[in-house]
Every structure is written in C-alpha cells, then in structure tokens.
Design an enzyme around this catalytic site. Structure first.
Site, PDB file in Angstrom:
ATOM      1  N   MET A  41       0.227  -0.386  -5.864  1.00 49.75           N
ATOM      2  CA  MET A  41      -0.197  -0.049  -7.131  1.00 49.75           C
ATOM      3  C   MET A  41      -1.763  -0.530  -7.332  1.00 49.75           C
ATOM      4  O   MET A  41      -2.123  -1.575  -6.972  1.00 49.75           O
ATOM      5  CB  MET A  41       0.513  -0.841  -8.072  1.00 49.75           C
ATOM      6  CG  MET A  41       2.073  -0.427  -8.155  1.00 49.75           C
ATOM      7  SD  MET A  41       3.142  -1.386  -9.314  1.00 49.75           S
ATOM      8  CE  MET A  41       3.388  -2.865  -8.075  1.00 49.75           C
ATOM      9  N   CYS A 100      -0.069  10.347  -5.403  1.00 51.41           N
ATOM     10  CA  CYS A 100      -1.039   9.859  -6.534  1.00 51.41           C
ATOM     11  C   CYS A 100      -1.765  11.002  -6.972  1.00 51.41           C
ATOM     12  O   CYS A 100      -2.287  11.675  -6.520  1.00 51.41           O
ATOM     13  CB  CYS A 100      -2.157   9.049  -5.877  1.00 51.41           C
ATOM     14  SG  CYS A 100      -3.291   8.395  -7.142  1.00 51.41           S
ATOM     15  N   HIS A 121       8.960   9.666  -4.514  1.00 49.42           N
ATOM     16  CA  HIS A 121       8.787   9.500  -5.984  1.00 49.42           C
ATOM     17  C   HIS A 121       9.757  10.612  -6.825  1.00 49.42           C
ATOM     18  O   HIS A 121       9.265  11.720  -6.569  1.00 49.42           O
ATOM     19  CB  HIS A 121       7.684   9.326  -6.412  1.00 49.42           C
ATOM     20  CG  HIS A 121       7.358   9.015  -7.838  1.00 49.42           C
ATOM     21  ND1 HIS A 121       6.310   8.321  -8.433  1.00 49.42           N
ATOM     22  CD2 HIS A 121       8.182   8.945  -8.989  1.00 49.42           C
ATOM     23  CE1 HIS A 121       6.477   7.837  -9.743  1.00 49.42           C
ATOM     24  NE2 HIS A 121       7.529   8.366 -10.122  1.00 49.42           N
ATOM     25  N   ASN A 153      11.912   6.179  -5.096  1.00 52.56           N
ATOM     26  CA  ASN A 153      11.046   5.456  -6.116  1.00 52.56           C
ATOM     27  C   ASN A 153      11.055   6.031  -7.273  1.00 52.56           C
ATOM     28  O   ASN A 153      11.099   7.302  -7.430  1.00 52.56           O
ATOM     29  CB  ASN A 153       9.515   5.433  -5.359  1.00 52.56           C
ATOM     30  CG  ASN A 153       8.472   4.731  -6.212  1.00 52.56           C
ATOM     31  OD1 ASN A 153       7.305   5.554  -6.346  1.00 52.56           O
ATOM     32  ND2 ASN A 153       8.767   3.550  -6.781  1.00 52.56           N
ATOM     33  N   GLY A 154      10.732   5.255  -8.638  1.00 56.68           N
ATOM     34  CA  GLY A 154      10.595   6.037  -9.570  1.00 56.68           C
ATOM     35  C   GLY A 154      11.654   5.504 -10.712  1.00 56.68           C
ATOM     36  O   GLY A 154      12.852   5.564 -10.509  1.00 56.68           O
ATOM     37  N   GLY A 155      11.372   4.716 -11.596  1.00 58.43           N
ATOM     38  CA  GLY A 155      12.191   4.270 -12.675  1.00 58.43           C
ATOM     39  C   GLY A 155      13.268   3.274 -12.467  1.00 58.43           C
ATOM     40  O   GLY A 155      14.129   3.124 -13.164  1.00 58.43           O
ATOM     41  N   GLY A 191       8.223  -0.540  -8.116  1.00 54.92           N
ATOM     42  CA  GLY A 191       6.787  -0.700  -8.523  1.00 54.92           C
ATOM     43  C   GLY A 191       6.715  -1.634  -9.840  1.00 54.92           C
ATOM     44  O   GLY A 191       6.647  -3.122  -9.658  1.00 54.92           O
ATOM     45  N   ARG A 192       6.421  -1.005 -10.993  1.00 57.61           N
ATOM     46  CA  ARG A 192       6.165  -1.907 -12.058  1.00 57.61           C
ATOM     47  C   ARG A 192       7.212  -2.910 -12.470  1.00 57.61           C
ATOM     48  O   ARG A 192       6.716  -4.127 -12.852  1.00 57.61           O
ATOM     49  CB  ARG A 192       5.854  -1.151 -13.237  1.00 57.61           C
ATOM     50  CG  ARG A 192       4.497  -0.503 -13.224  1.00 57.61           C
ATOM     51  CD  ARG A 192       4.553   0.793 -14.293  1.00 57.61           C
ATOM     52  NE  ARG A 192       5.425   1.999 -13.873  1.00 57.61           N
ATOM     53  CZ  ARG A 192       5.778   2.851 -14.803  1.00 57.61           C
ATOM     54  NH1 ARG A 192       5.316   2.835 -16.115  1.00 57.61           N
ATOM     55  NH2 ARG A 192       6.753   3.879 -14.479  1.00 57.61           N
TER      56      ARG A 192
END
Length: 332
Positions: A14, A96, A167, A207-209, A230-231
């Site tokens: 990130m 990205c 992702h 990846n994702g959510g 990630g976040r």
C-alpha cells in the site's frame, strides 16, 4: 516454512503506508504473515539509483519487494537489485490504477498486454533466484473478466510464474479515481475461486474487501491458497495480525498488542538516534487498539504529540497507559 506457506496470509502493498517502519511493526504482531513493500518503480532503482528505497530490517522477513514497470530488461535489473538487497520475493504490480502509473504504462493497464507481462516475468525470473510473482486485477475497463483473466494467467504461467495474487475487482482506468477503484467495482470472489479450479498448479491468493480472519479462513477452506488483506490490516492491525499465527498458520499464540508497543521501543530509539522522528513510526500504530477501551486516547496522544520536537518512547508509553488497564495488564 516456505514462502508459499507464508503467503497463506499476506499484508497488501500500500503506497505511503507499508514502509519499513510499518512492516517492522506488523512483524511483531505476526511471525508468519508475508509482508510487502510499497510499490517501487523499476526506473527509480535502475535509472534514478534510488537504492535507499530497498532498505529494510532483517527482522521483516519474509518480505517481498513489489516492483512497477513495463520494460523487461529494466525490470530484470530492478529485480536483481531487490534480490541482492535480500528480499524473499519479487512481485510485479499489474493492478494499480493510478494516473501516475498509467502514464508510465504499468500497473493495471498491463492487464491489456498479457504478452508483455509474460516477457517481463520471464526476464525477471532469469535475473534472480528468488520467486517472481504477479499481483493483478480480474480485468480492466471493457474487458470481460471471465475471458481476460484466464488468458492473462495462461500467459504468466507460460513465463514461469507459479504464484499470483488476484484483486477480485475490475479496475476502471477511465472515470474512477484510485480510491474509487478500491471500493466501487463489484467483487467477484467466485471468478477467482474458478481460476483456482482452472489452474490447480498455480498458487492463487485473493485480495479485495477482506477484513477479518474469519473471512480469510473461509476463502482458504474454499480452496484458495492464500489471502491478502490490505486496509483492514493497517487500520486495525491487532484484529488481523495478532491472531494470524494460531488461526491461519497453526503456530504460536496470539500477540499481545501492549507487549508489541513495548517491543517497538528499541526500534524507535534506534530510529531517533539516526535522526528520524517519532511520528514516522508511530503513525502506523494508531489503530493498534481499535475498538478497545482507551483507543481514542491512545490515538489522540500519538496524533497530537508525535510531531513535537523531542517526542520519543516516553510518549508511546504514556499513550499506552491511557488504554484500559485490562488491555495493558495482558502484557503480564
């Protein structure tokens, strides 16, 4: 443990977040999870000589270097520099969606050029002994993911890539900002699961959510080889990483967040001695007690005080004292 096993759970690369201080902190929470650098562009390393971007602590391992670029020979040289610096894996960014990345003809726009990505992967693999992997989207713009993604995987597998992180969203290069591209395009976990069935010989991470270890376990149980978070791992690191080793890897025990704060003190001391500032490290720790009693006071003290001249470990310990006694006493 082999790096593919560490990839059962990884922290996503990130920009502006997963720097070396963040990774050191995350490693104290989990001994097993695979950590990624921020994306480093191949031109910055090869043409710009920005080798300081490869700096990391030995304690961060296993740690992967993510590269951005689209020129095979330049990526090969950047991969070689990364391997020489000691990284355990070299990852190519094909996901990205930022304008800056598009203008450089790399990132998610490369989903439109799977042949070029395959050339890049082959050149990188020839240059290094460590594993070369790819992080991609399910498609971009008007691509039909059910057609574009398997064709993309065929290309990179043919170039020798055995591990990919997908992702599970399209990237819309026109009309959506990078932030919107992280949230607005719908997730398609079923498509990624289908890719694992179609490419059983590849190590496929999703990846994702994904925000919880329970979700991660469910996706692993459904047949995927790895999950990248990630976040959620950044904003609430204890909920994702403190339990990761026992829950995902079946090793060790839960990390105690208060103990992790204390174990950061020698690292911070060394950083300050070298001329660094407290906030450069502590900004990654603001969410450590997220959702727990005292979390607001912890965040406030660090946010307000870490930028002040002379701020050091004493501020960190004072902020820790604001966390509910039950939390702190767990450190024993």
């Amino acid at each position: 443990m082999q790096i593919n096993q560490h990839a059962r759970l990884s922290c996503a690369p990130m920009m502006d977040w997963t720097d070396r201080h963040c990774r050191y902190f995350h490693r104290l929470l989990s001994r097993e999870a695979l950590l990624y650098t921020e994306m480093v562009t191949a031109p910055a390393l090869v043409r710009g000589g920005a080798l300081h971007l490869l700096a990391h602590s030995p304690q961060e391992h296993p740690v992967a270097l993510q590269l951005g670029g689209s020129e095979p020979r330049e990526l090969a040289e950047a991969a070689r520099l990364g391997a020489q610096a000691g990284y355990d894996e070299i990852n190519l960014n094909v996901g990205c969606p930022s304008d800056r990345v598009q203008s450089g003809a790399f990132g998610a726009v490369l989903m439109l050029q799977p042949g070029l990505v395959a050339e890049c992967v082959a050149a990188m693999r020839e240059a290094v002994d460590v594993e070369v992997t790819v992080k991609c989207r399910i498609g971009v713009d008007e691509q039909v993911p059910e057609e574009a993604l398997p064709a993309f995987l065929e290309h990179i597998r043919g170039a020798g890539c055995g591990r990919v992180t997908i992702h599970a969203r399209k990237a819309w290069l026109q009309g959506l900002s990078p932030k919107e591209n992280r949230d607005i395009p719908p997730l398609d976990y079923d498509l990624v699961l289908g890719m694992k069935r179609a490419f059983p010989d590849m190590h496929i991470s999703i990846n994702g959510g994904i925000t919880t270890l329970e979700q991660a376990r469910g996706l692993l149980d459904a047949g995927l080889d790895g999950v990248m978070i990630g976040r959620a791992a950044y904003h609430d690191p204890a909920s994702v990483l403190a339990d990761a080793d026992p829950v995902i890897f079946g090793t060790g025990s839960r990390s105690d967040p208060a103990d992790v704060v204390r174990r950061m003190i020698p690292y911070i001391d060394a950083h300050l001695v070298q001329g660094g500032k407290l906030h450069q490290v502590s900004r990654h720790m603001l969410g450590l007690f997220s959702g727990r009693p005292g979390a607001r006071a912890w965040r406030r003290m660090l946010s307000e005080g870490a930028h002040r001249p002379g701020a050091g470990p004493d501020l960190l310990l004072a902020a820790l004292a604001q966390v509910a006694p039950g939390q702190v006493s767990q450190a024993g």
